[in-house]
Design a protein around this motif. Structure first.
Motif, PDB file in Angstrom:
ATOM      1  N   LEU A 182      64.396  27.439  56.948  1.00  0.00           N
ATOM      2  CA  LEU A 182      63.799  26.699  58.068  1.00  0.00           C
ATOM      3  C   LEU A 182      64.377  27.154  59.410  1.00  0.00           C
ATOM      4  N   ILE A 183      65.642  27.559  59.408  1.00  0.00           N
ATOM      5  CA  ILE A 183      66.244  28.085  60.642  1.00  0.00           C
ATOM      6  C   ILE A 183      65.648  29.446  60.979  1.00  0.00           C
ATOM      7  N   THR A 190      61.782  26.559  62.412  1.00  0.00           N
ATOM      8  CA  THR A 190      61.391  25.160  62.230  1.00  0.00           C
ATOM      9  C   THR A 190      62.531  24.226  62.613  1.00  0.00           C
ATOM     10  N   LEU A 191      63.767  24.618  62.299  1.00  0.00           N
ATOM     11  CA  LEU A 191      64.957  23.864  62.716  1.00  0.00           C
ATOM     12  C   LEU A 191      65.612  24.571  63.891  1.00  0.00           C
ATOM     13  N   ASN A 192      66.117  23.787  64.824  1.00  0.00           N
ATOM     14  CA  ASN A 192      66.800  24.329  65.994  1.00  0.00           C
ATOM     15  C   ASN A 192      68.311  24.294  65.761  1.00  0.00           C
ATOM     16  N   ILE A 193      68.929  25.455  65.670  1.00  0.00           N
ATOM     17  CA  ILE A 193      70.355  25.529  65.388  1.00  0.00           C
ATOM     18  C   ILE A 193      71.181  24.912  66.517  1.00  0.00           C
ATOM     19  N   TYR A 194      70.595  24.763  67.689  1.00  0.00           N
ATOM     20  CA  TYR A 194      71.325  24.228  68.848  1.00  0.00           C
ATOM     21  C   TYR A 194      71.125  22.725  69.039  1.00  0.00           C
ATOM     22  N   SER A 195      70.375  22.095  68.140  1.00  0.00           N
ATOM     23  CA  SER A 195      70.164  20.652  68.247  1.00  0.00           C
ATOM     24  C   SER A 195      71.474  19.903  68.019  1.00  0.00           C
ATOM     25  N   ASN A 196      71.599  18.754  68.651  1.00  0.00           N
ATOM     26  CA  ASN A 196      72.786  17.924  68.458  1.00  0.00           C
ATOM     27  C   ASN A 196      72.817  17.320  67.057  1.00  0.00           C
ATOM     28  N   GLU A 197      71.633  17.111  66.475  1.00  0.00           N
ATOM     29  CA  GLU A 197      71.582  16.563  65.115  1.00  0.00           C
ATOM     30  C   GLU A 197      70.262  16.948  64.461  1.00  0.00           C
ATOM     31  N   PHE A 221      61.567  27.420  67.296  1.00  0.00           N
ATOM     32  CA  PHE A 221      62.830  27.535  68.008  1.00  0.00           C
ATOM     33  C   PHE A 221      63.411  28.941  67.861  1.00  0.00           C
ATOM     34  N   ASP A 222      64.046  29.395  68.919  1.00  0.00           N
ATOM     35  CA  ASP A 222      64.648  30.734  68.921  1.00  0.00           C
ATOM     36  C   ASP A 222      66.123  30.612  68.522  1.00  0.00           C
ATOM     37  N   ASN A 223      66.436  31.058  67.308  1.00  0.00           N
ATOM     38  CA  ASN A 223      67.808  31.003  66.808  1.00  0.00           C
ATOM     39  C   ASN A 223      68.438  32.389  66.709  1.00  0.00           C
TER      40      ASN A 223
END
Length: 356
Positions: free
Chosen positions: A318-319, A323-330, A48-50
């Motif tokens: 992870l951000i 690996t984690l998407n900062i724009y995810s709802n949860e 993911f692109d953060n």
């Protein structure tokens, strides 16, 4: 993939109280050691692109890692201290001039428990649980003899705690590099010893959080028949000289031909059990602090801030890695709390970090 991260929080009142009873070098050494931890991340094809929030994330990362350890946020400190109002008191003189300083109002026994809390060991890893099958987190060892030393010989001849204290297959270069304390030593190691020992590993090593008998750590090498050859003896001698100069002491070398008489080689390790550091580790191994109410309070007051910092640092890693998407709802995150509460505090405090 395994990676080492650095992060840690400590309450000022805890650190200051400990330093009234124990050497500053010992307290700081233990706190710094607790600020290092390992994570293992399984590969994830999604990236993911953060980058749009990169600056905000860098600020949060700097706050968490600006010292090893550093102070927690005021929000987190207040949340923790609210649970210990019966032993916390504000410095009234400083409060009159607008400064906030908390003081611990505890007896000597509780201070000793606070110090014990910094000596981390798992009291559950004993008996049948001491095996490579029960401890899957161990790296692959170099030989059957190394496995036998770690899982069979150590628990038989010295305290069972040593199985989890020794680190297998640490890079020799890593020890030499981080043992250099002056510019001259750093220059010497970078241009000399470190290059010579590039990609060489130690069978077993244990770095002390502070010096014990003027030594930074202990090394154990399990030597097979190839170590009798002249060339290998020369290499072993150079390795031992380098670690001695780095104040790690000469390696304990155990020949596989002496396997049936190994207890004679473990005298140094047995003697270390009489030193303060290992006495407290052994005490925590045999009589866990959490079995006593005051001991549990000492654990929570000392270690909740470190646990929170580790969780937050891991999330940031992870951000940054995508690996984690900062724009995810949860996010779906599971945090296992086996001894101290920390998960809810870590997430709430992390949200405070990211607020505009």
């Amino acid at each position: 993939m395994k990676k080492q991260l650095q992060a840690g929080f400590v309450l000022d009142c805890v650190k200051e109280t400990l330093e009234t009873e124990y050497k500053t070098s010992e307290v700081q050494g233990l706190l710094k050691q607790l600020s290092y931890f390992d994570i293992e991340v399984k590969s994830n094809n999604s990236q993911f692109d953060n980058s749009e929030l990169e600056q905000t994330l860098f600020v949060a990362n700097n706050i968490i890692s600006r010292g090893l350890p550093t102070r927690p946020t005021l929000w987190l400190e207040n949340k923790i201290l609210d649970c210990f109002k019966n032993i916390i008191e504000q410095d009234k003189k400083l409060l009159e001039i607008g400064s906030i300083r908390q003081e611990l109002k505890v007896d000597e026994t509780f201070i000793q428990q606070l110090f014990r809390a910094l000596h981390i060991i798992d009291p559950e890893i004993k008996g049948e649980k001491i095996s490579k099958h029960q401890m899957p987190s161990w790296e692959n060892l170099g030989s059957d003899f190394e496995e036998g030393f770690l899982f069979e010989q150590l628990p038989k001849h010295v305290s069972q705690m040593w199985t989890q204290l020794f680190e297998p297959q640490r890079e020799l270069e890593n020890i030499l590099r981080f043992s250099a304390t002056t510019e001259d030593e750093i220059d010497k190691y970078l241009n000399g010893s470190i290059q010579i020992f590039n990609e060489q590993h130690l069978d077993f090593s244990l770095e002390f959080p502070y010096e014990v008998n003027n030594q930074r750590g202990v090394i154990v090498e399990v030597d097979g028949s190839q170590h009798e050859e002249a060339n290998q003896k020369f290499i072993d001698g150079n390795r031992d000289t380098a670690t001695e100069k780095a104040k790690w002491g000469k390696a304990i070398r155990i020949k596989t031909t002496e396997w049936n008489n190994i207890q004679n080689k473990l005298g140094l390790i047995k003697n270390l059990e009489e030193e303060q550091l290992f006495k407290l580790l052994k005490q925590n191994f045999e009589s866990p602090l959490y079995s006593d109410k005051n001991g549990l309070n000492a654990l929570e007051l000392s270690l909740i801030p470190f646990a929170v910092a580790r969780i937050q640092k891991t999330i940031l890693h992870l951000i940054f890695e995508g690996t984690l998407n900062i724009y995810s709802n949860e996010w779906n995150i599971a945090i296992l709390e086996r001894d101290i509460p920390c998960g809810h505090l870590a997430i709430q405090d992390f949200e405070e970090h990211l607020k505009p």
